[in-house]
Design a protein around this motif. Structure first.
Motif, mmCIF file in Angstrom:
data_model
loop_
_atom_site.group_PDB
_atom_site.id
_atom_site.type_symbol
_atom_site.label_atom_id
_atom_site.label_comp_id
_atom_site.label_asym_id
_atom_site.label_seq_id
_atom_site.Cartn_x
_atom_site.Cartn_y
_atom_site.Cartn_z
ATOM 1 N N LEU A 66 0.776 -1.236 -0.029
ATOM 2 C CA LEU A 66 -0.073 -0.086 -0.080
ATOM 3 C C LEU A 66 0.860 1.249 0.009
ATOM 4 C CD1 LEU A 66 -2.856 -1.072 2.525
ATOM 5 C CD2 LEU A 66 -2.930 -0.838 -0.112
ATOM 6 N N VAL A 67 2.073 1.108 0.614
ATOM 7 C CA VAL A 67 2.893 2.631 0.705
ATOM 8 C C VAL A 67 3.552 2.534 -0.584
ATOM 9 C CG1 VAL A 67 4.823 3.580 1.906
ATOM 10 C CG2 VAL A 67 2.993 2.235 3.327
ATOM 11 N N ALA A 68 4.104 1.479 -1.092
ATOM 12 C CA ALA A 68 4.772 1.379 -2.585
ATOM 13 C C ALA A 68 3.938 1.982 -3.534
ATOM 14 C CB ALA A 68 5.326 -0.004 -2.755
ATOM 15 N N LEU A 69 2.534 1.663 -3.339
ATOM 16 C CA LEU A 69 1.727 2.056 -4.300
ATOM 17 C C LEU A 69 1.147 3.487 -4.123
ATOM 18 C CD1 LEU A 69 -0.318 -1.189 -4.946
ATOM 19 C CD2 LEU A 69 1.330 -0.292 -6.511
ATOM 20 N N LEU A 98 5.688 -9.084 13.404
ATOM 21 C CA LEU A 98 5.544 -7.568 13.105
ATOM 22 C C LEU A 98 6.568 -6.782 14.099
ATOM 23 C CD1 LEU A 98 1.468 -7.247 13.437
ATOM 24 C CD2 LEU A 98 2.973 -7.362 11.451
ATOM 25 N N ALA A 99 6.701 -7.373 15.153
ATOM 26 C CA ALA A 99 7.693 -6.414 15.831
ATOM 27 C C ALA A 99 9.103 -6.627 15.232
ATOM 28 C CB ALA A 99 7.901 -7.169 17.444
ATOM 29 N N SER A 100 9.527 -7.508 14.486
ATOM 30 C CA SER A 100 10.878 -7.659 14.019
ATOM 31 C C SER A 100 10.519 -7.175 12.530
ATOM 32 C CB SER A 100 11.184 -9.203 13.704
ATOM 33 O OG SER A 100 11.068 -9.629 15.052
ATOM 34 N N SER A 101 9.855 -6.418 12.047
ATOM 35 C CA SER A 101 9.786 -6.073 10.754
ATOM 36 C C SER A 101 10.119 -4.624 10.028
ATOM 37 C CB SER A 101 8.103 -6.021 10.559
ATOM 38 O OG SER A 101 7.393 -4.897 11.323
ATOM 39 N N ALA A 102 10.781 -4.026 11.092
ATOM 40 C CA ALA A 102 11.167 -2.435 10.584
ATOM 41 C C ALA A 102 12.260 -2.891 9.360
ATOM 42 C CB ALA A 102 12.026 -2.252 11.636
ATOM 43 N N ASP A 103 13.082 -3.819 9.367
ATOM 44 C CA ASP A 103 14.052 -4.028 8.310
ATOM 45 C C ASP A 103 13.228 -4.424 7.068
ATOM 46 O OD1 ASP A 103 15.914 -3.077 9.639
ATOM 47 O OD2 ASP A 103 16.743 -5.328 10.285
ATOM 48 N N ASP A 104 12.063 -5.363 7.197
ATOM 49 C CA ASP A 104 11.316 -5.936 6.336
ATOM 50 C C ASP A 104 10.661 -4.645 5.441
ATOM 51 O OD1 ASP A 104 12.085 -8.162 7.824
ATOM 52 O OD2 ASP A 104 9.951 -8.941 7.768
ATOM 53 N N PHE A 105 9.959 -3.805 6.004
ATOM 54 C CA PHE A 105 9.502 -2.547 5.319
ATOM 55 C C PHE A 105 10.486 -1.792 4.695
ATOM 56 C CE2 PHE A 105 6.389 -2.658 9.148
ATOM 57 C CZ PHE A 105 5.206 -3.267 8.341
ATOM 58 N N TYR A 158 11.319 -2.446 -3.066
ATOM 59 C CA TYR A 158 11.211 -3.712 -3.751
ATOM 60 C C TYR A 158 9.909 -3.448 -4.886
ATOM 61 C CZ TYR A 158 11.069 -8.405 -5.466
ATOM 62 O OH TYR A 158 10.775 -9.403 -6.265
ATOM 63 N N PHE A 159 8.870 -3.440 -3.949
ATOM 64 C CA PHE A 159 7.412 -3.297 -4.529
ATOM 65 C C PHE A 159 7.324 -2.027 -5.660
ATOM 66 C CE2 PHE A 159 5.563 -5.901 -0.904
ATOM 67 C CZ PHE A 159 5.569 -7.095 -1.694
ATOM 68 N N THR A 160 8.052 -1.073 -5.317
ATOM 69 C CA THR A 160 7.882 0.178 -6.269
ATOM 70 C C THR A 160 8.590 -0.124 -7.255
ATOM 71 O OG1 THR A 160 8.200 1.738 -4.201
ATOM 72 C CG2 THR A 160 8.756 2.512 -6.169
ATOM 73 N N ALA A 161 9.586 -1.090 -7.688
ATOM 74 C CA ALA A 161 10.197 -1.191 -8.929
ATOM 75 C C ALA A 161 9.524 -2.486 -9.732
ATOM 76 C CB ALA A 161 11.603 -1.699 -8.467
ATOM 77 N N LEU A 162 8.407 -2.951 -9.314
ATOM 78 C CA LEU A 162 7.944 -4.152 -9.867
ATOM 79 C C LEU A 162 6.540 -3.550 -10.581
ATOM 80 C CD1 LEU A 162 8.152 -6.985 -7.176
ATOM 81 C CD2 LEU A 162 9.842 -6.280 -9.183
ATOM 82 N N ASN A 163 6.409 -4.128 -11.797
ATOM 83 C CA ASN A 163 4.831 -4.115 -12.319
ATOM 84 C C ASN A 163 3.944 -4.866 -11.814
ATOM 85 O OD1 ASN A 163 5.043 -6.718 -13.591
ATOM 86 N ND2 ASN A 163 6.303 -6.036 -15.219
ATOM 87 N N ALA A 164 2.618 -4.840 -12.163
ATOM 88 C CA ALA A 164 1.559 -5.628 -11.522
ATOM 89 C C ALA A 164 1.606 -7.055 -11.480
ATOM 90 C CB ALA A 164 0.174 -5.298 -11.950
ATOM 91 N N ILE A 165 2.043 -7.760 -12.517
ATOM 92 C CA ILE A 165 2.144 -9.092 -12.566
ATOM 93 C C ILE A 165 3.487 -9.670 -11.864
ATOM 94 C CG2 ILE A 165 3.046 -11.050 -14.429
ATOM 95 C CD1 ILE A 165 1.578 -9.447 -16.465
#
Length: 206
Positions: A55-58, A118-125, A131-138
């Protein structure tokens, strides 16, 4: 497509490997039939992280709170570790983490696992969003499918490792020390990594 699959798998391994030790400890503490709670909790936490990152990437939303707020979730494993340590001194039979999950406060183990994820997710975000920002829908769909498959692989590997006789015997022998150290260490790491300790000290000294 092949590149997307391998890239997504590599990204998940890089961000998900941190969960390996905690999953092994959790699986080693469970009774038969309770394994599903670990799988469900890991999937719930991962799906939330993926959804928010996407959602943030989009540009749909900006849902990520400040890092120190995320770090507050580290209080949960910290509490569990201290509780197990204290219980171990009072009654060896109650030092097992299952005794906490059967209490009124932790009826559902999968919720605790999800919060730990979720508590360990800071690096994941910080990795998933660009990464998602660089991808197309497929490519996004493919990446999400790969992430979900990798969650299952991670849980399976952790379960198999926890089931190995040597590892299970060692954890059982030293669980009085291993389990609380892992949880207290995890909670402290999460809070320190997200700057929660610094934020609390700053707030208290202001």
């Amino acid at each position: 497509m092949i590149v997307t699959i391998f890239t997504a798998a590599a990204i998940y391994v890089a961000t998900g490997i941190d969960y390996l030790v905690i999953l092994i400890v959790l699986f080693s503490q469970l009774k038969k039939g309770q394994e599903k709670h670990i799988w469900i909790g890991q999937y719930i936490g991962t799906v939330i992280i993926i959804t928010v990152s996407l959602l943030v990437a989009l540009g749909v939303a900006n849902l990520i709170p400040q890092e120190w707020v995320i770090g507050l979730l580290g209080l949960l494993p910290l509490y569990l570790g201290i509780k197990i340590w204290v219980k171990g001194e009072e009654d060896a039979d109650e030092s097992n983490i299952l005794s906490l999950f059967s209490s009124n406060r932790f009826k559902q183990l999968y919720l605790t696992v999800a919060f730990i994820v979720l508590a360990s997710s800071a690096d994941d975000f910080s990795i998933y969003i660009p990464y998602f920002t660089a991808l197309n829908a497929i490519e996004i769909v493919i990446a999400i499918i790969v992430f979900l498959i990798m969650v299952g692989i991670l849980c399976y590997i952790s379960y198999r490792l926890a089931s190995m006789k040597y590892i299970s015997e060692k954890i059982e022998k030293y669980e009085r020390w291993i389990v609380p150290i892992v949880f207290i260490g995890l909670g402290g790491y999460i809070m320190a990594e997200n700057g929660t300790f610094h934020a609390l000290i700053t707030f208290l000294s202001s």
